[in-house]
Design a protein around this motif. Sequence first.
Motif, mmCIF file in Angstrom:
data_model
loop_
_atom_site.group_PDB
_atom_site.id
_atom_site.type_symbol
_atom_site.label_atom_id
_atom_site.label_comp_id
_atom_site.label_asym_id
_atom_site.label_seq_id
_atom_site.Cartn_x
_atom_site.Cartn_y
_atom_site.Cartn_z
ATOM 1 N N GLY A 62 -0.078 -8.676 6.714
ATOM 2 C CA GLY A 62 0.640 -8.549 5.446
ATOM 3 C C GLY A 62 -0.224 -8.905 4.264
ATOM 4 O O GLY A 62 -0.150 -8.268 3.204
ATOM 5 N N MET A 63 -1.092 -9.918 4.445
ATOM 6 C CA MET A 63 -1.986 -10.322 3.363
ATOM 7 C C MET A 63 -2.945 -9.196 2.998
ATOM 8 O O MET A 63 -3.333 -9.041 1.830
ATOM 9 N N THR A 64 -3.335 -8.384 3.982
ATOM 10 C CA THR A 64 -4.236 -7.258 3.704
ATOM 11 C C THR A 64 -3.601 -6.274 2.723
ATOM 12 O O THR A 64 -4.255 -5.784 1.798
ATOM 13 N N PHE A 65 -2.304 -5.993 2.929
ATOM 14 C CA PHE A 65 -1.605 -5.094 2.000
ATOM 15 C C PHE A 65 -1.681 -5.643 0.572
ATOM 16 O O PHE A 65 -1.916 -4.905 -0.382
ATOM 17 N N VAL A 66 -1.455 -6.954 0.447
ATOM 18 C CA VAL A 66 -1.441 -7.581 -0.873
ATOM 19 C C VAL A 66 -2.835 -7.543 -1.512
ATOM 20 O O VAL A 66 -2.984 -7.187 -2.683
ATOM 21 N N ILE A 67 -3.863 -7.917 -0.746
ATOM 22 C CA ILE A 67 -5.220 -7.980 -1.305
ATOM 23 C C ILE A 67 -5.733 -6.587 -1.669
ATOM 24 O O ILE A 67 -6.386 -6.405 -2.699
ATOM 25 N N VAL A 68 -5.428 -5.590 -0.855
ATOM 26 C CA VAL A 68 -5.847 -4.220 -1.184
ATOM 27 C C VAL A 68 -5.225 -3.768 -2.507
ATOM 28 O O VAL A 68 -5.818 -2.998 -3.262
ATOM 29 N N SER A 69 -4.026 -4.281 -2.801
ATOM 30 C CA SER A 69 -3.366 -3.914 -4.074
ATOM 31 C C SER A 69 -3.882 -4.765 -5.230
ATOM 32 O O SER A 69 -3.302 -4.721 -6.320
ATOM 33 N N ALA A 70 -4.943 -5.550 -4.981
ATOM 34 C CA ALA A 70 -5.552 -6.440 -5.996
ATOM 35 C C ALA A 70 -4.663 -7.635 -6.309
ATOM 36 O O ALA A 70 -4.745 -8.205 -7.396
ATOM 37 N N SER A 183 1.192 -1.558 11.159
ATOM 38 C CA SER A 183 0.509 -1.744 9.874
ATOM 39 C C SER A 183 -0.587 -0.700 9.677
ATOM 40 O O SER A 183 -0.779 -0.187 8.563
ATOM 41 N N SER A 184 -1.312 -0.389 10.744
ATOM 42 C CA SER A 184 -2.372 0.626 10.653
ATOM 43 C C SER A 184 -1.790 1.978 10.283
ATOM 44 O O SER A 184 -2.349 2.711 9.445
ATOM 45 N N PHE A 185 -0.662 2.308 10.901
ATOM 46 C CA PHE A 185 -0.020 3.595 10.603
ATOM 47 C C PHE A 185 0.436 3.633 9.141
ATOM 48 O O PHE A 185 0.204 4.624 8.429
ATOM 49 N N ILE A 186 1.073 2.555 8.693
ATOM 50 C CA ILE A 186 1.593 2.534 7.318
ATOM 51 C C ILE A 186 0.473 2.682 6.302
ATOM 52 O O ILE A 186 0.549 3.488 5.371
ATOM 53 N N ILE A 187 -0.600 1.901 6.469
ATOM 54 C CA ILE A 187 -1.640 1.870 5.430
ATOM 55 C C ILE A 187 -2.549 3.101 5.466
ATOM 56 O O ILE A 187 -3.160 3.454 4.458
ATOM 57 N N ALA A 188 -2.623 3.767 6.635
ATOM 58 C CA ALA A 188 -3.547 4.909 6.753
ATOM 59 C C ALA A 188 -2.851 6.265 6.726
ATOM 60 O O ALA A 188 -3.478 7.271 6.376
ATOM 61 N N LYS A 189 -1.564 6.308 7.080
ATOM 62 C CA LYS A 189 -0.924 7.611 7.265
ATOM 63 C C LYS A 189 0.275 7.875 6.361
ATOM 64 O O LYS A 189 0.869 8.947 6.439
ATOM 65 N N THR A 190 0.657 6.908 5.537
ATOM 66 C CA THR A 190 1.857 7.111 4.721
ATOM 67 C C THR A 190 1.506 7.136 3.233
ATOM 68 O O THR A 190 0.452 6.657 2.817
ATOM 69 N N ARG A 191 2.435 7.687 2.447
ATOM 70 C CA ARG A 191 2.252 7.700 0.988
ATOM 71 C C ARG A 191 2.192 6.281 0.444
ATOM 72 O O ARG A 191 1.430 5.982 -0.479
ATOM 73 N N PHE A 192 3.014 5.389 1.027
ATOM 74 C CA PHE A 192 3.002 3.980 0.603
ATOM 75 C C PHE A 192 1.608 3.383 0.780
ATOM 76 O O PHE A 192 1.101 2.684 -0.103
#
Length: 321
Positions: A62-70, A183-192
């Motif tokens: 979850g932290m990866t999602f946050v950090i990638v969004s700056a 998480s891999s699917f969400i961050i690599a394959k979705t619009r989100f």
Amino acid sequence: MSINSSAKKILGKDKSLSEGTIIIVFLALFVLLSVAVNGFFTANNLSNLVRQTSINGVIALGMTFVIVSAGIDLSVGSVVGFSGMFAAILMTQMGMSAAVSTILALIAGTLVGLINGILIYDGKVPPFIATLGTMTVFRGVIMLISGARMVSGLPKSFVNFAQTSFLGMPSLFVVWVVMILISSFIIAKTRFGRNIYAIGSNTEAARLSGINIRTNMYMIYGYSALMSSIAGIMLVSRLANGIPTAGGGYELDAIAAAVIGGASLNGAEGSIIGTVVGAMLMSTLRNAGDLLGIDPFILQILIGALIVAAVLIDQVKKQNK
């Protein structure tokens, strides 16, 4: 260049380079420790290693999602403690089943993430300050609802979950693997997922390209809190008790795993596989340090130096672009 083109570039060459480097470093370290450290490459030790890594590993996703969004999320440790304690109280004092208590705890924990999203987007509060505040608030909530006392008497089926295996693998590790795949699917394959990279690259440009920043910020911090809530349930099952101070300091481990794995605190860079390897690298170093009898304070200094080195490398890369 469009936002989507920028995101695709980031997801391409640069990401592969970071992932490849951290994977090679981890594999080399793993082979070296297997040969040089007695008791490292044993079934019992490796089982303990993956159990220790799984809980921090789920938070780091979850932290990866946050950090990638700056952004940054300092509240994850408190969410771990809050969701775990909340579930423990529901089971022991309210008489609810383990399944219902777990679902309600996950919902309650995720709401903390939504509060973070509202504070950051609608309140214009910097992520560091907003999540620092909710970290303190929810640590206080934990102490209040528990009376600062340990909660015991959890159902055996719930406690036994952390000790069981599935297909020969520790159940906690299986949970982590499932969360990695999702998480891999969400961050690599979705619009989100593409939106997260775009927001981390340039929030204003992302907004002008039609991305709903408010909704995505809610989802980013909500997902981070959901992962922390799952980790909180895993931790209570492993400890067999609800402990008010549980989860303290986990936010630093989650940030470190993502950064060591190649995520940039400047946003728009990072990957799930990099974070996974980063989390495993940190746990492996701690595990080997314990086996070698290294002073835990010295080990803490070494891991801290590793984190600083990762951030310095990130800054050098940024300056060279």
